[in-house]
Every structure is written in structure tokens, then in C-alpha cells.
Design an enzyme around this catalytic site. Structure first.
Site, PDB file in Angstrom:
ATOM      1  N   HIS A   1       0.769  -1.264   0.056  1.00  0.00           N
ATOM      2  CA  HIS A   1      -0.024  -0.025  -0.101  1.00  0.00           C
ATOM      3  C   HIS A   1       1.065   1.264  -0.103  1.00  0.00           C
ATOM      4  CE1 HIS A   1       0.536  -2.516   3.392  1.00  0.00           C
ATOM      5  NE2 HIS A   1       1.392  -1.370   3.892  1.00  0.00           N
ATOM      6  N   CYS A   2       2.251   1.015  -0.067  1.00  0.00           N
ATOM      7  CA  CYS A   2       3.040   2.336   0.116  1.00  0.00           C
ATOM      8  C   CYS A   2       3.758   2.373  -1.429  1.00  0.00           C
ATOM      9  CB  CYS A   2       3.860   2.230   1.214  1.00  0.00           C
ATOM     10  SG  CYS A   2       3.294   1.705   2.872  1.00  0.00           S
ATOM     11  N   ILE A   3       4.824   1.424  -1.302  1.00  0.00           N
ATOM     12  CA  ILE A   3       5.852   1.680  -2.414  1.00  0.00           C
ATOM     13  C   ILE A   3       5.308   1.941  -3.696  1.00  0.00           C
ATOM     14  CG2 ILE A   3       8.108   0.839  -3.472  1.00  0.00           C
ATOM     15  CD1 ILE A   3       8.020   1.912  -0.242  1.00  0.00           C
TER      16      ILE A   3
ATOM     17  N   ILE B   1       2.517   3.164  -4.597  1.00  0.00           N
ATOM     18  CA  ILE B   1       1.563   4.099  -4.758  1.00  0.00           C
ATOM     19  C   ILE B   1       2.098   5.536  -4.401  1.00  0.00           C
ATOM     20  CG2 ILE B   1      -0.492   5.115  -3.539  1.00  0.00           C
ATOM     21  CD1 ILE B   1      -1.510   2.177  -3.467  1.00  0.00           C
ATOM     22  N   ASP B   2       3.060   5.653  -3.357  1.00  0.00           N
ATOM     23  CA  ASP B   2       3.568   6.917  -2.714  1.00  0.00           C
ATOM     24  C   ASP B   2       4.321   7.704  -3.673  1.00  0.00           C
ATOM     25  OD1 ASP B   2       4.304   5.679   0.401  1.00  0.00           O
ATOM     26  OD2 ASP B   2       2.672   5.891  -0.501  1.00  0.00           O
TER      27      ASP B   2
END
Ligand code: SAJ
Length: 443
Positions: free
Chosen positions: A279-281, A283-284
């Protein structure tokens, strides 16, 4: 922002109540908010969790943890001691002075940021904003969100940030499955609209975190998080491209990385894989590149890395096709077992997992696909329900075993003992004795 005259004390004296307690509300009880709420409670704060999901609220109030990383006993104790409770009712904000917003910031299908959860949460908070409150946004987002989206909604009622209330951004640094770093021992960045806002945020987080690192603005704090994760995404993209290059040159990328790791300075190892999950890499960095497009700047590095990383599932399927072809087998009709569908080892989260993309691509090519993942008992994908294959039955009936996520729980020796062919995208077979009759190909 200029040195506004403040009607709230600079260090947030009203923050700590006469009885020495501090009250904090955590909006959003997911993988970020629940551990944070618990850590505040363990630090002695009076914590109110707020979530729109009734099931989460019920679980918290029953002392039941729904996250692998949140210890059920500790949660139960905090609830039993009256330090932590949860509700779906934002009216409960009347009973707190500090609010941390930890709601999701996904991408839309168009790959644009979806800040609708932030807006919804902020609009609820705005209804209950009072003089002396501190509001902190934690959700990962593009630089400028706090000032451009949060600030006007909170000031719409007439109160002024830095004067009547405090406003800051503090990025979450929760690493699911990480048994070494958790909330308390991971330094926390905090940047406020004014110096007083920053100081107030620093004081709040000292109840939950050993080290709080102030920066000069919410925008800087928003950017710190994006630098951290964009750094990862770009380096993973680089090593994925090097894996494809090494394949063309007949070089073993895994040997090259292991050798490069002997350099004691100036190098950090990253590893190729089937793509970017979580959910981070994935998307951010796209939050950052989206923001830059609004100022007519193309973040070429970020977008190129995203292209390479998002293409890895296709590359893996091409490689699997070639491996089967060597045995005069087509993908169509071949029985393929994916080992691991979670986005990274030893977690249960399948969000953005590249294994799901690979499973879908293989299904579209007519393969008979199954998966085995001890953390994911069943899966709904493309309208089909899959149940995790029990490895106790062995893997000899599969034409190819595809290692997509190298969970520690996998007994690779047992798998190799019964596999015909293994395509290994995670170097999970490194150092293993390959039995006669089993062929292993690595990314
Ligand atoms: N991956 C690779 N090669 C690598 C590292 C990761 O292909 O060398 C893949 C993983 O398999 C996964 C994806 O990238 O599919 C993301 O993996 P991750 O290790 O970055 O794990 P995340 O997504 O849980 O990232 C979190 C982030 N934490 C926060 O945003 C607070 C990140 O900043 C952390 O650095 C990371 O954990 C971590 O270090 O584990």
C-alpha cells in the site's frame, strides 16, 4: 506562514490536562492507526479510536486485535484499563484535544491520488474543531495536501491555524511484519504550520515515540515520506531492469547482488522480484509525480521506475512461458502453482500484490492456476474463488511451481523434492540442494 499571534500557548500547555493526562483521538484504525492508538495508550494517554468500520470498533472494544502486528494482550489490557476505546461517532471528538488522522490514500484507477478519505475525515473533524486543539494528518499524500486541502476546511469555521488551533503533518512509518522496528522505536517526523504547531505535535508524539524529529513545515514532512518510499521504488526498478539485462547477458543477477553487498559503503542492496506490491511503495511515488504534473514538471525517474516495476508481472509470465516451452508445454492447459500471493514475505496483505497480476495473466493464457500461501487461506480473483493449496499434498502434479513470495514458512527442500520445474522470482532456492528430476530457473 508568518509569526501569527497565538491565542494558544506555544508548547500546548492546554494539551496536558490538570490531572496530567493527555487525550488523543486516532481517526482510522488500520495498519497505521491501530498500532499508533495502542502505543499512545501504553504511553499513558487517554485514547479514542474512531473508524467508519463498525467491525473494527467492535473488535477494539472487545480487546480483539485484527492485525498481526498488534499484540492482542496489549490491546486487551489497554481497553481493560480504560485507556483505549473506539467508536464510529465523530461527536466523541468533543472529548479530546489532539487528533491524528490515519486514513487510507489509495490511487484511483486513473493512477491519480484518491484523497477522498482525507477530505471526509477532515470535514468531520472540522465540525468539532475547538480552540486549543491539535490536528495532525498522518496519511501519506502529495506535498501541499495539509496546506491546500486540510487547512481551508479546518479554518472554514473561523478558527485560525497557528493562532486558535494547531495543525501539522507527521508521516506514518509503519512497516508491516517488521519485528525490529515498531511505533515506539521508529523516529517520527513532524512539521507544523507554525513553530508552535510543530512543538505541539512533537509534545504529543513523545507519548508514543522515543524520538520525534521536527521539520519546518507540513510540506517538508509530506516530502520526507515520499523521498523515503520513492527511493525504494526507484532502486527496486533499477535492480529489476538489471535482472532483465543480466538475463540477456547470461549473468546471474543474484550472484552479482551478493557480491556487490560486500562493498561496506556507498551501496544498499535491493532485490529483483515479480513486481511492486503493498500500500506504500507502488503508490507513494505516483502521488509525487501526480503533484509535479500539476506544476508542469515530469518526474521522469519516478515514472520510468513505475513503468519497469509494473511491467515485471508480464516479464515473469514471459519467462514462465519460455521455461514451459523448453519442455514443449504451452501455458494454455499447464498446471501452475504460485507459491505466495501476499505482497511481501510473512504478511497476509495481498494489496497491489504482483502475484495477483501474474495469476490473472496466466489464467488469461489458459493456464490451470493454483496458489499456496499460509497467510491467505482463500482468494477471490476475476470472479473466481481460489483456496490455498495444501503443500502437504506435494507439488508433483504441477507442470511448474512459481515462487512469487518467499514466506519463511515455506519448506523449500520439501517443495523441491516433489517439484518438476520451479521458476524462482525471489531467490528462495538459493543454497538449496536441487534434487534429480527437478529443474530450477531463477529470475
Ligand atoms: N521489493 C522488491 N525488492 C526489494 C524490496 C522490496 O521487489 O528489494 C518489493 C516487495 O516484495 C514488495 C514491495 O517491493 O512487493 C514493497 O516492499 P517493501 O519492502 O518496501 O515493504 P512495504 O511496502 O511494506 O514498505 C514499507 C514502507 N514503510 C512505510 O512506508 C512506513 C517502507 O518505507 C519501508 O522501507 C519498507 O516497509 C521496509 O523497509 O520494509
Amino acid at each position: 506562514m508568518g509569526a501569527a499571534t497565538s491565542r494558544v500557548s506555544s508548547a500546548g500547555a492546554e494539551q496536558v490536562r490538570e490531572d496530567g493526562t493527555i487525550r488523543v483521538a486516532v481517526v482510522g484504525l488500520g495498519y497505521v492507526g491501530l498500532p499508533l492508538a495502542l502505543e499512545f495508550a501504553r504511553g499513558g494517554a487517554q485514547v479514542l479510536g474512531i473508524d467508519v468500520d463498525e467491525r473494527k470498533v467492535t473488535a477494539v472494544n472487545a480487546g480483539h486485535s485484527y492485525l498481526l502486528d498488534v499484540d492482542a494482550d496489549a490491546l486487551g489490557a489497554a481497553v481493560a484499563d480504560g485507556l483505549l476505546s473506539a467508536t464510529t461517532d465523530f461527536n466523541a471528538l468533543a472529548g479530546t484535544e489532539n487528533i491524528c488522522i490515519c486514513v487510507p490514500t489509495p490511487l484511483r484507477k486513473s493512477l491519480d491520488p484518491d484523497i477522498s478519505h482525507i477530505v471526509a475525515a477532515v470535514e468531520e473533524v472540522a465540525k468539532h474543531l475547538r480552540r486549543g486543539m491539535l490536528v495532525v494528518l498522518e496519511s501519506t499524500t502529495y506535498p501541499g495536501t495539509t496546506e491546500e486541502i486540510v487547512l481551508p476546511r479546518l479554518e472554514a469555521g473561523g478558527l485560525k491555524a497557528g493562532v486558535d488551533f494547531h495543525l501539522a503533518f507527521s508521516p506514518e512509518r509503519v512497516d508491516p511484519g517488521n519485528t525490529r522496528y515498531a511505533i515506539r522505536n521508529t523516529p517520527k517526523i513532524a512539521g507544523g504550520m507554525t513553530r508552535a504547531c510543530t512543538e505541539r505535535a512533537v509534545k504529543l508524539y513523545q507519548f508514543a515515540v522515543d524520538e520525534v524529529v521536527p521539520v519546518h513545515s507540513p510540506r517538508a514532512a509530506e516530502m520526507v515520506k515520499l523521498l523515503e518510499n520513492t527511493f525504494r521504488a526507484i532502486n527496486i526498478g533499477l535492480v529489476n531492469e538489471l535482472a532483465m539485462i543480466c538475463n540477456h547477458l547470461g549473468i546471474d543477477i543474484w550472484e552479482v547482488i551478493e557480491a556487490a553487498k560486500t562493498k561496506p559503503f556507498g551501496y544498499i542492496p535491493f532485490y529483483p522480484g515479480p513486481g511492486l506490491g503493498g500500500h506504500c511503495i507502488p503508490i507513494d511515488p505516483l502521488y509525487l509525480s501526480w503533484k509535479l504534473r500539476t506544476v508542469n514538471y515530469t518526474a521522469r525517474f519516478i515514472e520510468l521506475a513505475a513503468t519497469i516495476n509494473s511491467n515485471m508481472p508480464h516479464y515473469v509470465v514471459e519467462q514462465v512461458t519460455d521455461v514451459l516451452n523448453t519442455d514443449r508445454k504451452s501455458v494454455n492447459g499447464s498446471r501452475i502453482l504460485l507459491l505466495g500471493v501476499a505482497y511481501k514475505p510473512d504478511v497476509a496483505d495481498v494489496r497491489e500484490s504482483p502475484a495477483l497480476d501474474i495469476l490473472a495473466l496466466l489464467r488469461r493464457k489458459g493456464a490451470v492456476v493454483a496458489y499456496s500461501d499460509p497467510y491467505v487461506p482463500e482468494l477471490d480473483l476475476l470472479g473466481e474463488r481460489y483456496a490455498s493449496h495444501d503443500l502437504a499434498h506435494g507439488v508433483k502434479d504441477f507442470d511448474l511451481v512459481l515462487v512469487t513470495t518467499n514466506h519463511s514458512a515455506f519448506d523449500m527442500d520439501a517443495i523441491l523434492a516433489s517439484a518438476q520445474v520451479v521458476y524462482d522470482t525471489r531467490n528462495a532456492t538459493a543454497g538449496r540442494k536441487i534434487p534429480e528430476g527437478c529443474r530450477v530457473v531463477r529470475l
